[in-house]
Design a protein around this motif. Structure first.
Motif, PDB file in Angstrom:
ATOM      1  N   LEU B 176       0.821  -1.274   0.131  1.00 42.05           N
ATOM      2  CA  LEU B 176      -0.060   0.077  -0.159  1.00 42.05           C
ATOM      3  C   LEU B 176       0.737   1.439  -0.043  1.00 42.05           C
ATOM      4  N   SER B 177       0.403   2.475  -0.231  1.00 40.12           N
ATOM      5  CA  SER B 177       1.005   3.544  -0.525  1.00 40.12           C
ATOM      6  C   SER B 177       1.443   3.987   0.983  1.00 40.12           C
ATOM      7  N   ASN B 178       0.915   3.455   1.901  1.00 38.38           N
ATOM      8  CA  ASN B 178       1.678   3.927   3.284  1.00 38.38           C
ATOM      9  C   ASN B 178       3.195   3.506   3.637  1.00 38.38           C
ATOM     10  N   GLU B 179       3.494   2.435   2.662  1.00 34.99           N
ATOM     11  CA  GLU B 179       4.517   2.011   2.877  1.00 34.99           C
ATOM     12  C   GLU B 179       5.848   2.721   1.968  1.00 34.99           C
ATOM     13  N   LEU B 180       5.290   3.737   1.525  1.00 33.71           N
ATOM     14  CA  LEU B 180       6.216   4.697   1.110  1.00 33.71           C
ATOM     15  C   LEU B 180       6.792   5.594   2.201  1.00 33.71           C
ATOM     16  N   GLN B 181       8.010   5.500   2.326  1.00 31.92           N
ATOM     17  CA  GLN B 181       8.835   6.114   3.559  1.00 31.92           C
ATOM     18  C   GLN B 181       9.627   7.187   3.088  1.00 31.92           C
ATOM     19  N   TRP B 182       9.174   8.436   3.492  1.00 31.38           N
ATOM     20  CA  TRP B 182       9.877   9.580   3.144  1.00 31.38           C
ATOM     21  C   TRP B 182      11.555   9.614   3.748  1.00 31.38           C
ATOM     22  N   THR B 208      21.377  11.592  -4.911  1.00 32.57           N
ATOM     23  CA  THR B 208      20.982  13.025  -4.515  1.00 32.57           C
ATOM     24  C   THR B 208      21.955  13.749  -3.848  1.00 32.57           C
ATOM     25  N   SER B 209      22.151  15.101  -3.945  1.00 34.59           N
ATOM     26  CA  SER B 209      22.912  15.812  -3.099  1.00 34.59           C
ATOM     27  C   SER B 209      22.267  16.560  -2.202  1.00 34.59           C
ATOM     28  N   PHE B 210      21.780  16.308  -1.214  1.00 25.73           N
ATOM     29  CA  PHE B 210      21.122  17.049  -0.388  1.00 25.73           C
ATOM     30  C   PHE B 210      22.120  17.894   0.648  1.00 25.73           C
ATOM     31  N   ASN B 211      21.701  19.282   0.796  1.00 27.57           N
ATOM     32  CA  ASN B 211      22.830  19.920   1.704  1.00 27.57           C
ATOM     33  C   ASN B 211      22.251  19.773   3.476  1.00 27.57           C
ATOM     34  N   CYS B 212      21.067  19.795   3.500  1.00 27.82           N
ATOM     35  CA  CYS B 212      20.619  19.422   4.839  1.00 27.82           C
ATOM     36  C   CYS B 212      19.394  18.648   4.596  1.00 27.82           C
ATOM     37  N   SER B 213      19.015  18.326   5.956  1.00 26.55           N
ATOM     38  CA  SER B 213      17.680  17.077   5.968  1.00 26.55           C
ATOM     39  C   SER B 213      16.469  18.235   5.928  1.00 26.55           C
ATOM     40  N   GLN B 214      15.519  17.465   4.891  1.00 29.53           N
ATOM     41  CA  GLN B 214      14.306  18.251   4.612  1.00 29.53           C
ATOM     42  C   GLN B 214      13.579  18.242   6.009  1.00 29.53           C
ATOM     43  N   ASP B 215      13.765  17.455   6.946  1.00 31.26           N
ATOM     44  CA  ASP B 215      12.885  17.671   8.176  1.00 31.26           C
ATOM     45  C   ASP B 215      13.439  18.507   9.235  1.00 31.26           C
ATOM     46  N   SER B 216      14.569  19.316   8.918  1.00 32.02           N
ATOM     47  CA  SER B 216      14.992  20.355   9.389  1.00 32.02           C
ATOM     48  C   SER B 216      14.349  21.565   9.207  1.00 32.02           C
ATOM     49  N   LEU B 217      13.731  21.643   8.101  1.00 31.26           N
ATOM     50  CA  LEU B 217      13.198  22.985   7.648  1.00 31.26           C
ATOM     51  C   LEU B 217      11.841  23.084   8.257  1.00 31.26           C
ATOM     52  N   PRO B 218      11.633  24.451   8.602  1.00 28.55           N
ATOM     53  CA  PRO B 218      10.695  24.715   9.344  1.00 28.55           C
ATOM     54  C   PRO B 218       9.171  24.173   8.872  1.00 28.55           C
ATOM     55  N   ASP B 219       9.068  24.290   7.301  1.00 30.86           N
ATOM     56  CA  ASP B 219       7.779  23.900   6.653  1.00 30.86           C
ATOM     57  C   ASP B 219       7.297  22.393   7.148  1.00 30.86           C
ATOM     58  N   PHE B 220       8.530  21.618   6.999  1.00 29.91           N
ATOM     59  CA  PHE B 220       8.337  20.021   7.135  1.00 29.91           C
ATOM     60  C   PHE B 220       8.681  19.493   8.298  1.00 29.91           C
ATOM     61  N   SER B 221       9.047  20.132   9.489  1.00 32.67           N
ATOM     62  CA  SER B 221       9.522  19.610  10.892  1.00 32.67           C
ATOM     63  C   SER B 221       8.213  18.962  11.613  1.00 32.67           C
ATOM     64  N   ASN B 222       7.161  19.656  11.546  1.00 29.65           N
ATOM     65  CA  ASN B 222       6.022  19.027  12.153  1.00 29.65           C
ATOM     66  C   ASN B 222       4.783  18.427  11.227  1.00 29.65           C
ATOM     67  N   ASN B 223       5.364  18.396   9.989  1.00 26.74           N
ATOM     68  CA  ASN B 223       4.512  18.132   8.749  1.00 26.74           C
ATOM     69  C   ASN B 223       5.016  17.207   7.820  1.00 26.74           C
ATOM     70  N   PRO B 224       5.396  15.925   8.320  1.00 25.24           N
ATOM     71  CA  PRO B 224       6.118  15.122   7.416  1.00 25.24           C
ATOM     72  C   PRO B 224       5.686  14.850   6.211  1.00 25.24           C
ATOM     73  N   ILE B 225       6.038  14.807   5.084  1.00 24.45           N
ATOM     74  CA  ILE B 225       5.672  14.706   3.728  1.00 24.45           C
ATOM     75  C   ILE B 225       5.314  13.148   3.340  1.00 24.45           C
ATOM     76  N   GLY B 226       4.075  12.894   2.672  1.00 23.32           N
ATOM     77  CA  GLY B 226       3.802  11.444   2.644  1.00 23.32           C
ATOM     78  C   GLY B 226       2.496  11.432   1.301  1.00 23.32           C
ATOM     79  N   PRO B 227       2.378  10.231   1.080  1.00 20.17           N
ATOM     80  CA  PRO B 227       1.264  10.028   0.324  1.00 20.17           C
ATOM     81  C   PRO B 227      -0.160  10.789   0.781  1.00 20.17           C
TER      82      PRO B 227
END
Lengths: 142, 453
Positions: B176-182, B208-227
């Motif tokens: 299922l789509s919930n198995e997609l892990q961010w 990929t070449s990420f400079n920082c973790s996306q969950d450290s960004l204020p927009d996603f810290s409390n709002n994890p990305i997912g389906p």
């Protein structure tokens, strides 16, 4: 066709003077290219021109036709998409005497004002609806 | 045979048409689509400013008039869909908004799938396609487009991991789509070119070449990305089958691929108008109520046991025209559509709320206009009207051509052209000369073509 020839052909299309001697009239046509807009017009009569926009489609062209048609200075306007696989649209503007590009610019600004009004009215309606729904949810007996 | 005579009215006895107002039949044709039993008529919008000039009616664009008449009424608004009435606007604009909603509003969707292992019955490409269509719950405005030469970084890519297997001896499982892990830190797959690191502390290069973790960004810290939905079936696995992959989502637009469309659908219909042209009473009223499959009509008691048909729910009319079929029903009932009243419905796929989608769509049309009108700003116009210097080399010609060009020269001088020409050779055909095309190149010109009949 070699690449040099192709480039020449392209340039010829981009900028060419066309003279019509037949009726004793000399008409100088110009193509003015800027970014994604090309203007085809004549130097003598700037009241009519065709504007060729790349990367646009019915969305903008039809909306512009709507505002242009309602401009009293415009005698004719219409648009066409020469080929469905080209991302290009041609808008023809003929006016009663004003410069066609000026008139097109004005109708762009009209359209912008309309959009701004639509947006503010819509936002206001949404806020009102949410407030009303909030009140309904509270279930206050009159 | 007796002729049916219509009473003749002298032209001067006809009532005056009030100035500044259209006669009722024209007003009806202007504002309504008439749905007659064979076909709808007066479907076009009359936009030309001088269309009613002879009647003293101004049809030009008046912004004040538009502001006074434009209304929006929200009918239904939920997280996923909304319905609202847009009144006092032309179909051209309503359609522009609809088109932008479907094709030109960006969202994030899975574009690249790196498959490490797939032993399921679903082929890699089908699996990748299915993943692409999974709606993601993420605000696309926080991301940038990734162009061809861009490196995937935390601003333009979202990475998901999917690792699912069905153990031998157990029964089949659904993926299922919930198995997609961010993966907020980016890809975990190391590049195939990467050699085993000599220095164990340095992180190997990944896809990929990420400079920082996306969950450290204020927009996603409390709002994890997912389906958006947890229960979308991506694949089914039999015993012993396994899927291991990484999915990279990027920003895109619906005109590139429908997976980037932020709406399931966005559509509008014009408000139906049902008018009873005559009083319909008694049995005929009962018949009318029965005719309508969507129950537009009701029966009203008007005392003394008399019953009359009324139009109770015109909004639910689908204009099936069942009520004006047969006999002379079209003399009793008229079906119309109001041309400037749109019932607009937006179904969001979940990235943004529907009301935000509409506001963004209007903004996009505004941007388009702004970009176009900026091109015609005064200093650019001046550049255009400056006369180009045109030296002309006539490759062939004779004295008559020379005389002719002399005239042209005077003409061009009047237009502030610098015009030089040189005659080379002779040309016998002159009289039928129609067009000369001149090609500009590096300040020089040549006559490329002397077209003649």
């Amino acid at each position: 066709m070699g690449s040099g020839e192709l480039a020449l052909e392209k340039r010829r299309q981009q900028l060419l003077l066309l003279m019509n001697f037949d009726c004793g009239l000399l008409i100088l046509l110009y193509d003015y290219c800027f970014d994604n807009v090309m203007e085809h017009g004549s130097y003598q009569d700037q009241s009519q021109a065709t504007f060729s926009l790349t990367d646009e489609d019915h969305t903008l062209a039809n909306s512009l036709r709507f505002t242009l048609n309602q401009d009293p200075r415009v005698t004719f306007c219409g648009y066409s998409i020469p080929h469905p696989s080209d991302a290009r649209v041609n808008i023809r503007v003929q006016t009663t005497g004003d410069q066609a590009s000026e008139v097109l610019k004005d109708s762009c600004q009209d359209l912008m004002l309309i959009c701004q009004h639509v947006r503010s009215t819509f936002d206001q309606a949404v806020v009102e609806f949410k407030n009303k729904k909030g009140l309904d949810a509270m279930n206050i007996e009159p | 045979m007796e002729e049916k005579k219509t009473p003749k009215i002298p032209v001067w006895d006809l009532p005056d048409v009030p100035k500044g107002k259209l006669p009722p039949h024209l007003e009806l044709q202007r504002t309504r689509v008439l749905c007659t039993s064979d076909a709808p008529t007066h479907t076009e919008n009359i936009r030309y400013s001088g269309a009613y000039a002879s009647m003293g009616v101004d049809n030009s664009l008046r912004l004040g008039h538009f502001r006074d008449n434009f209304r929006v009424e929200v009918i239904r608004l939920t997280e996923d869909d909304m319905e609202f009435d847009m009144i006092g606007i032309d179909a051209a604009l309503a359609n522009a908004f609809r088109r932008i909603l479907i094709a030109e509003l960006p969202t994030m969707a899975i574009e690249k799938v790196l498959i490490a292992n797939n032993t399921s019955v679903i082929q890699d490409e089908v699996l990748a396609h299915r993943l692409g269509l999974v709606p993601l719950r993420v605000d696309p405005r926080l991301f940038e487009y990734m162009s061809e030469n861009d490196v995937p970084n935390e601003k333009n890519t979202i990475v998901f991991k999917l690792h699912s297997r069905c153990e031998r001896g157990s029964s089949r499982v659904k993926v299922l789509s919930n198995e997609l892990q961010w993966l907020p830190r980016g890809s975990e797959f190391t590049l195939s070119t990467e050699k085993p690191a000599a220095d164990p502390t340095s992180r190997p290069r990944t896809y990929t070449s990420f400079n920082c973790s996306q969950d450290s960004l204020p927009d996603f810290s409390n709002n994890p990305i997912g389906p958006k939905h947890d229960d979308i079936i991506i694949a089914k696995l039999g015993p012993g089958q396994e899927i291991e992959l990484e999915a990279h989502a990027v920003k895109g637009m619906g005109k590139t691929h429908a997976k980037w469309s932020p709406v399931a659908t966005a559509w509008y219909r014009m408000l139906p108008e049902v008018v009873l042209l005559q009083e319909i009473e008694g049995e005929k009223a009962e018949e009318l109520v029965k005719k309508c499959p969507v129950k537009v009509f009701d029966i009203e008691d008007i005392g003394k046991g008399r019953k009359r048909a009324t139009v109770a729910r015109p909004r639910s009319c689908t204009l099936c025209r069942e009520c004006i079929r047969g006999d002379d029903w079209d003399k009793h009932v008229a079906l119309r559509r109001v041309k400037d009243h749109f019932i607009f419905t937006i179904e969001s796929t979940g990235a943004l709320n529907p009301e935000v989608l509409f506001t963004e769509a209007v903004k996009i049309l505004e941007d388009k206009c702004e970009r176009l009108s900026a091109l015609f700003s005064p200093h650019l116009l001046k550049q255009k009207t400056e006369s180009p210097k045109v030296p002309i080399f006539v490759t062939s010609g004779d004295l008559r051509i020379g005389a002719f060009f002399f005239e042209i020269r005077f003409f061009l001088k009047r237009l502030h052209f610098e015009f030089i020409f040189i005659l080379v050779g002779t040309c016998k055909l002159l009289m039928g000369l129609e067009t000369i095309m001149i090609d500009f190149y590096a300040g020089e010109c040549q006559i490329l073509q002397l077209a003649s009949e």
